[in-house]
Motif scaffolding. Structure first.
Motif, short mmCIF file in Angstrom:
data_model
loop_
_atom_site.label_atom_id
_atom_site.label_comp_id
_atom_site.label_asym_id
_atom_site.label_seq_id
_atom_site.Cartn_x
_atom_site.Cartn_y
_atom_site.Cartn_z
N SER A 15 -2.06 -11.43 -2.38
CA SER A 15 -2.48 -10.02 -2.30
C SER A 15 -1.27 -9.11 -2.13
CB SER A 15 -3.45 -9.82 -1.13
OG SER A 15 -4.65 -10.52 -1.34
N CYS A 16 -0.36 -9.51 -1.26
CA CYS A 16 0.85 -8.72 -1.04
C CYS A 16 1.72 -8.67 -2.30
CB CYS A 16 1.64 -9.28 0.14
SG CYS A 16 0.84 -9.01 1.75
N GLU A 17 1.79 -9.78 -3.01
CA GLU A 17 2.56 -9.80 -4.25
C GLU A 17 1.92 -8.89 -5.30
OE1 GLU A 17 3.00 -13.93 -5.35
OE2 GLU A 17 4.35 -14.32 -3.66
N LEU A 18 0.60 -8.83 -5.33
CA LEU A 18 -0.08 -7.90 -6.25
C LEU A 18 0.28 -6.46 -5.92
CD1 LEU A 18 -3.67 -9.41 -6.63
CD2 LEU A 18 -2.02 -9.01 -8.46
N ILE A 19 0.32 -6.14 -4.63
CA ILE A 19 0.70 -4.78 -4.21
C ILE A 19 2.10 -4.47 -4.68
CG2 ILE A 19 1.23 -3.31 -2.22
CD1 ILE A 19 -0.97 -4.94 -0.73
N GLN A 20 3.01 -5.41 -4.52
CA GLN A 20 4.39 -5.19 -4.92
C GLN A 20 4.52 -4.94 -6.41
OE1 GLN A 20 5.78 -8.89 -3.22
NE2 GLN A 20 7.00 -7.78 -1.74
N ARG A 21 3.76 -5.68 -7.20
CA ARG A 21 3.87 -5.58 -8.66
C ARG A 21 3.03 -4.46 -9.25
NH1 ARG A 21 2.87 -11.12 -8.30
NH2 ARG A 21 0.90 -10.82 -9.37
N GLN A 22 1.81 -4.26 -8.71
CA GLN A 22 0.87 -3.36 -9.37
C GLN A 22 0.32 -2.24 -8.49
OE1 GLN A 22 -2.22 -5.70 -11.24
NE2 GLN A 22 -0.79 -7.35 -11.66
N GLY A 23 0.63 -2.26 -7.21
CA GLY A 23 0.14 -1.23 -6.31
C GLY A 23 -1.19 -1.62 -5.66
N GLU A 90 12.67 1.52 5.58
CA GLU A 90 13.28 1.45 4.25
C GLU A 90 12.88 0.16 3.54
OE1 GLU A 90 17.51 2.40 2.10
OE2 GLU A 90 17.56 1.70 4.18
N TYR A 91 12.94 -0.95 4.26
CA TYR A 91 12.51 -2.24 3.72
C TYR A 91 11.06 -2.16 3.24
CZ TYR A 91 10.53 -6.97 4.06
OH TYR A 91 9.85 -8.13 3.81
N GLY A 92 10.18 -1.61 4.07
CA GLY A 92 8.76 -1.52 3.72
C GLY A 92 8.51 -0.66 2.49
N CYS A 93 9.22 0.45 2.40
CA CYS A 93 9.04 1.33 1.23
C CYS A 93 9.54 0.69 -0.05
CB CYS A 93 9.73 2.66 1.47
SG CYS A 93 8.80 3.75 2.54
N LYS A 94 10.59 -0.09 0.05
CA LYS A 94 11.11 -0.78 -1.14
C LYS A 94 10.21 -1.94 -1.54
CE LYS A 94 15.95 0.44 -0.68
NZ LYS A 94 17.30 -0.02 -0.34
N LYS A 95 9.77 -2.71 -0.55
CA LYS A 95 8.97 -3.89 -0.84
C LYS A 95 7.53 -3.54 -1.23
CE LYS A 95 7.94 -8.53 0.74
NZ LYS A 95 8.16 -9.55 1.79
N TYR A 96 6.97 -2.53 -0.58
CA TYR A 96 5.57 -2.13 -0.82
C TYR A 96 5.52 -0.65 -1.17
CZ TYR A 96 4.87 -6.47 1.79
OH TYR A 96 4.92 -7.76 2.21
N PRO A 97 5.91 -0.31 -2.40
CA PRO A 97 5.96 1.11 -2.80
C PRO A 97 4.61 1.80 -2.54
CG PRO A 97 6.90 -0.29 -4.50
CD PRO A 97 6.27 -1.21 -3.49
N GLY A 98 4.69 2.95 -1.91
CA GLY A 98 3.51 3.76 -1.65
C GLY A 98 2.69 3.33 -0.45
N PHE A 99 3.04 2.25 0.20
CA PHE A 99 2.23 1.75 1.31
C PHE A 99 2.06 2.79 2.41
CE2 PHE A 99 1.99 -0.34 5.51
CZ PHE A 99 0.76 -0.95 5.38
N PHE A 100 3.15 3.34 2.90
CA PHE A 100 3.07 4.27 4.01
C PHE A 100 2.36 5.57 3.62
CE2 PHE A 100 6.98 1.86 5.25
CZ PHE A 100 6.45 1.26 6.38
N ALA A 101 2.69 6.08 2.46
CA ALA A 101 2.13 7.36 2.05
C ALA A 101 0.68 7.26 1.62
CB ALA A 101 2.96 7.93 0.91
N LEU A 102 0.28 6.15 1.06
CA LEU A 102 -1.03 6.08 0.44
C LEU A 102 -2.11 5.38 1.24
CD1 LEU A 102 0.05 5.27 -3.21
CD2 LEU A 102 -0.58 7.47 -2.24
#
Length: 184
Positions: A15-23, A90-102
């Motif tokens: 699931s986490c890998e899907l987030i990293q690749r596709q959001g 910074e790590y979280g934003c790079k690894k999981y784009p949009g996680f914090f904001a969305l």
């Protein structure tokens, strides 16, 4: 197709890998089952609904970003703690784009568990900051009183951290200067 999944952890990893690749929109029962190479029913053996899967995935991401490894010493320095938090953001934003904001704004009512996990993580971070402030030998003995407590200062620091997070500003220097001028 394999119908037996080896673990809940494997599902969450995929699931986490899907987030990293596709959001975030890519995380659903069917796509996770496909990523795991299992049937949809296998995912339902671990998660009763998409909301449960997403909630567990959110928890897994928060844990990945902000979990302090066991072998790491407790912070006894507020400045080091703040630097670590900014590095993890910074790590979280790079690894999981949009996680914090969305994630807190876009999941809707059925994902309230995800919001609750976010708030629990925030509370954990604020409590940790308060604990570090109280143990930091560099903090002036008169820095806190009944009106201006370590807990209130932790809330202020965390508000600044959240603001930086939303701006995607990973430079802690302004917060570090506030700490130096206020309590050191």
């Amino acid at each position: 197709m394999n119908t037996v999944i080896t673990s809940k952890e494997e599902i969450l990893r995929n699931s986490c890998e899907l987030i990293q690749r596709q959001g975030w929109s890519a995380v659903n029962i069917r796509s996770v089952a496909t990523a795991c190479g299992v049937s949809v029913g296998s995912i339902y053996n671990y998660f009763g609904s998409k909301a449960e899967l997403v909630s567990a995935t959110i928890e897994s991401v928060w844990h990945d970003i902000f979990h302090l490894p066991q072998e790491t010493l407790q912070f006894n320095d507020t400045l080091a703690c703040i630097i670590w938090i900014y590095e993890r953001m910074e790590y979280g934003c790079k690894k999981y784009p949009g996680f914090f904001a969305l994630h807190s704004f876009t999941f809707g009512q059925e994902k309230s568990d995800g919001k609750q996990l976010m708030y629990q993580t925030w509370e954990h971070i604020i409590n940790g900051l308060g604990s570090v402030l109280k143990q930091d030998p560099k903090v002036r003995s008169d820095a806190f009183d009944q009106q201006f407590t370590a807990e209130k200062f932790s809330d202020i620091l965390f508000s600044l951290i959240l603001s930086a997070l939303l701006r995607q500003d990973y430079d802690p220097s302004a917060v570090l200067e506030i700490i130096r001028r206020t309590i050191y």
